[in-house]
Design an enzyme around this catalytic site. Structure first.
Site, mmCIF file in Angstrom:
data_model
loop_
_atom_site.group_PDB
_atom_site.id
_atom_site.type_symbol
_atom_site.label_atom_id
_atom_site.label_comp_id
_atom_site.label_asym_id
_atom_site.label_seq_id
_atom_site.Cartn_x
_atom_site.Cartn_y
_atom_site.Cartn_z
ATOM 1 N N GLU A 214 0.873 -1.187 0.000
ATOM 2 C CA GLU A 214 0.000 0.000 0.000
ATOM 3 C C GLU A 214 0.905 1.231 0.000
ATOM 4 O OE1 GLU A 214 -2.698 0.526 3.264
ATOM 5 O OE2 GLU A 214 -3.881 2.028 2.200
ATOM 6 N N ASP A 310 -12.745 -0.464 3.712
ATOM 7 C CA ASP A 310 -11.518 -0.173 4.464
ATOM 8 C C ASP A 310 -11.791 0.656 5.715
ATOM 9 O OD1 ASP A 310 -8.851 -0.267 5.129
ATOM 10 O OD2 ASP A 310 -8.123 0.901 3.431
ATOM 11 N N TRP A 316 -7.906 7.488 9.112
ATOM 12 C CA TRP A 316 -7.463 7.490 7.725
ATOM 13 C C TRP A 316 -8.476 8.107 6.770
ATOM 14 C CZ3 TRP A 316 -6.824 3.466 11.148
ATOM 15 C CH2 TRP A 316 -5.504 3.155 11.475
HETATM 16 FE FE FE2 Z 1 -6.730 -1.532 5.488
#
Ligand code: FE2
Length: 430
Positions: A214, A310, A316
């Site tokens: 990622e 997610d 985030w």
């Molecule tokens: Fe994740």
């Protein structure tokens, strides 16, 4: 014969129309046209879409709904998100984790989202998130299939007690082995972590789901090691690579070698479009990379691709509403998958594909499957994605567990209709 529930006149995701779905004892007994038997409850779908439930194969339920605690992510980057989560982790309590997770599960049910794979951070010696989410998994089991992944957020080798805690979390009942090789200190440590984690999974006959590459670094190639270890240890079909965003930036020649390796190993690819379109490319000026993994190319090689949510309102990502149709919509935009059949494929990326990645038993709309499904205010899958269609009814085990009134606007315009239904604007295309 008498059924518990009979749904009449449904359109199905595979294009069949005017189908009846009969359920009894928590299972689907028949899917055919013109069923006339008695039923305890009858729902007339009236030409609207009935789909198997939405499935999210990549989520972080230990962090969800914690937005602003203890502060906001100012840069918007993945790394500040991880640092911020580290600050919150120290003050987490089991009760707070359980309360937020249950609240998210309520939202998920209302959205027809009935299966979730959540990563849970094990880089906390108290294992607060693990304890909380194991309790949640048990409390929601009648209405949500919740799988938990032991996720060493701060690195298996970078964080001093991560391996010990990860093994403890698995002993406590966490289902799946996670990892984050691109966050280890060196490429070598990252590769070593993939080997070790896959060995742990093989020893314990568990599945693997790693946050893998990622990053926008085209040289982040841990997916290659993951594919190799999957082959070596015979883990075919039991391993998922989540994010895989470095593939966006990789050299095309290398990708042409990599894609067949991923396919050969039977790895499931899980892209997270909402998150990676916001997190990736942060170090770019212009042009800014999109950062999503190569979905059409993975698809063309026969790899099972799923889209995950997610994050929802956490360190985030400050947005999100548990709506997997929003996830599908973003996925198709970022990947430019705009043909009719590609949009249908994106719907599958939030239903059947993640169900396969999670190994869900009895998923689908065939005789013998679990009587779990969603009635949508749309006539087909394309319309469902386009409208982020209202979930008119959510059914689990043959019982309606959530309803939402149809979306309809009242207009006050001279010479124009008084009401409009957003799903009545175009001919059905199947
Ligand atoms: Fe994740």
């Amino acid at each position: 014969m008498s059924f518990d529930l009979l749904v009449k006149n449904a359109n199905l995701p595979d294009g069949r129309t005017q189908m009846d779905i009969a359920c009894k004892g928590g299972r689907i007994e028949a899917v055919e046209a013109g069923i006339t038997a008695e039923a305890g409850k009858v729902i007339d779908a009236n030409g609207r879409l009935v789909s198997p439930p939405f499935v999210d194969s990549h989520f972080h339920m230990d962090a969800t709904l914690s937005l602003g605690l203890p502060r906001m992510n100012r840069s918007g980057t993945l790394l500040e998100g991880i640092a911020l989560w580290g600050e919150l982790k120290d003050i987490l309590t089991v009760d707070a984790v359980v309360e937020r997770a249950l609240k998210y599960c309520d939202l998920a049910v209302s959205q027809g989202l009935l299966a979730i794979r959540s990563h849970v951070d094990v880089c906390d010696d108290r294992l607060t998130g693990v304890e909380g989410l194991l309790e949640v998994r048990d409390r929601v089991k009648d209405y949500i299939d919740l799988q938990l992944v032991a996720f060493p957020q701060d690195g298996l080798y970078r964080s001093p007690n991560a391996e010990k805690n990860l093994l403890k979390a698995l002993d406590m009942g966490v289902d799946i082995v996670g990892g984050i090789p691109h966050f280890e200190r060196t490429m070598e440590d990252g590769a070593r972590s993939v080997v070790r984690l896959c060995e742990i999974a093989a020893e314990r006959s568990l599945r693997v789901d790693m946050h893998c590459d990622e990053t926008d670094d085209p040289l982040s190639r841990h997916i290659e090691t993951l594919a190799h270890e999957t082959q070596r240890l015979g883990l075919h079909g039991r391993v998922a690579g989540s994010h895989l965003t470095s593939m966006h930036s990789m050299d095309n020649y290398y990708v042409s070698k990599l894609l067949p390796l991923i396919a050969e190993a039977g790895i499931h690819a899980i892209a997270n479009p909402l998150i990676n379109i916001t997190l990736q490319g942060r170090h770019d000026s212009y042009p800014k990379r999109r950062g999503q993994t190569r979905v059409p190319e993975l698809r063309a090689h026969g790899v099972n691709v799923a889209f995950g949510h997610d994050c929802v309102m956490d360190p985030w990502y400050s947005m999100g509403s548990g709506d997997m149709l929003e996830v599908a919509s973003m996925g198709l935009h970022v990947a430019q998958m705009t043909s009719r059949e590609a949009i249908r494929y994106c719907f599958d990326c939030v239903t059947g594909h993640p169900a396969r990645a999670m190994g869900l038993e009895g998923y689908g709309l065939d005789k013998g499957c679990k009587a779990d499904f969603v009635l949508l205010q749309a006539r087909d899958t394309i319309e469902a994605v386009r409208l982020k269609a209202t979930r008119l009814a959510v059914v689990r085990g043959g019982r309606v567990i959530a309803t939402t009134a149809p979306r309809e606007a009242e207009l006050s315009l001279e010479g124009r209709p008084g009401r409009i239904d957003p799903s009545a604007f175009a001919p059905r295309e199947g």
